[in-house]
Write an enzyme that holds these catalytic residues in place. Sequence first.
Site, short mmCIF file in Angstrom:
data_model
loop_
_atom_site.label_atom_id
_atom_site.label_comp_id
_atom_site.label_asym_id
_atom_site.label_seq_id
_atom_site.Cartn_x
_atom_site.Cartn_y
_atom_site.Cartn_z
N TYR A 155 0.82 -1.21 0.00
CA TYR A 155 0.00 0.00 0.00
C TYR A 155 0.86 1.26 0.00
O TYR A 155 0.58 2.22 -0.74
CB TYR A 155 -0.91 -0.04 1.22
N LYS A 159 0.86 4.13 -2.92
CA LYS A 159 0.48 5.51 -2.63
C LYS A 159 1.65 6.48 -2.85
O LYS A 159 1.43 7.61 -3.31
CB LYS A 159 -0.04 5.62 -1.20
#
Length: 304
Positions: A155, A159
């Site tokens: 993640y 991002k």
Amino acid sequence: MSLNGKVAIVTGSGRGLGLAYAQELAKQGASVIVNDVDEVVASEAVASIEQAGGTASAVVAPVGPTETAKQLVDAAYDRYGRLDILVTNAGVLRDKVTWKMSDEDFDLVVNVHLRGTFTCVREAATRMREDGTAGRIICIGSPTGQRGNFGQANYSAAKAGIVGMVRTWSLELKKAGITANVVIPVAATAMTKTIPFFASAVEADERGEAMPEFFRHELGFGTADDVAGLIAYLASDEAASVTGQAIGVGGDRLQLWSHPEAVATAYREGGWTYDALQSGFAEAVGELQSVGEKMPQLPDELAR
């Protein structure tokens, strides 16, 4: 309503933050393409916008593939005749420490967040440039992408990659008058509900009660609606000069994140050999940079 006549796509907008973004854009006058993988959820999202007097329709498809990006952009043109705003919000989590994270855990998160953002922006930007539309691209980041977080290598990579792409897009699209920015929300969602630190704030929100001031002010942690206003602002003509930025918002707090800059520079004639680094590294670089989010102590009445 400053977005009258404009058309927006919001990926992953069947529920949660994405739904709040879609509802706010519609409230400000935009026609919205709602997206979700669940047909029932997408239909309910469209109904909520229409019941409030807005205009929306749904595209049910998983974000990531180029085919979905084309389907979303085609829907905007087929149903409303144009595209002005793209919000790339769709995402999933597969949290595990690196030595337990499978290829599938990594690939799924990167495919939806990072590749899905790329494919949707590529398709939208291409059409905006062809039409001469001074469009707005708004990508959703995360504090994890800025600071890192235990158990979220997939993640955080996705991002952080989104922020890097947005900086590049802001340069590539400047001549066309298209802006590209990252919004970094901190809000009560299904993702934050599982974090014990935020439990009392999320539960208050679910009960329809105001969150404790500690969360809203000290942590900048609020509701999905607290984030939606920034989305609508960045989509407006008033934000035409704002591009290439990473902007955090949550609760009562608005933040402008810095771009990475060198914080220490040292020179040594002949270069930095192994021996030179052994003896001079600490003095050359000074205090090392911190990683991870630093949470303050919860007040006793909010602690679990």
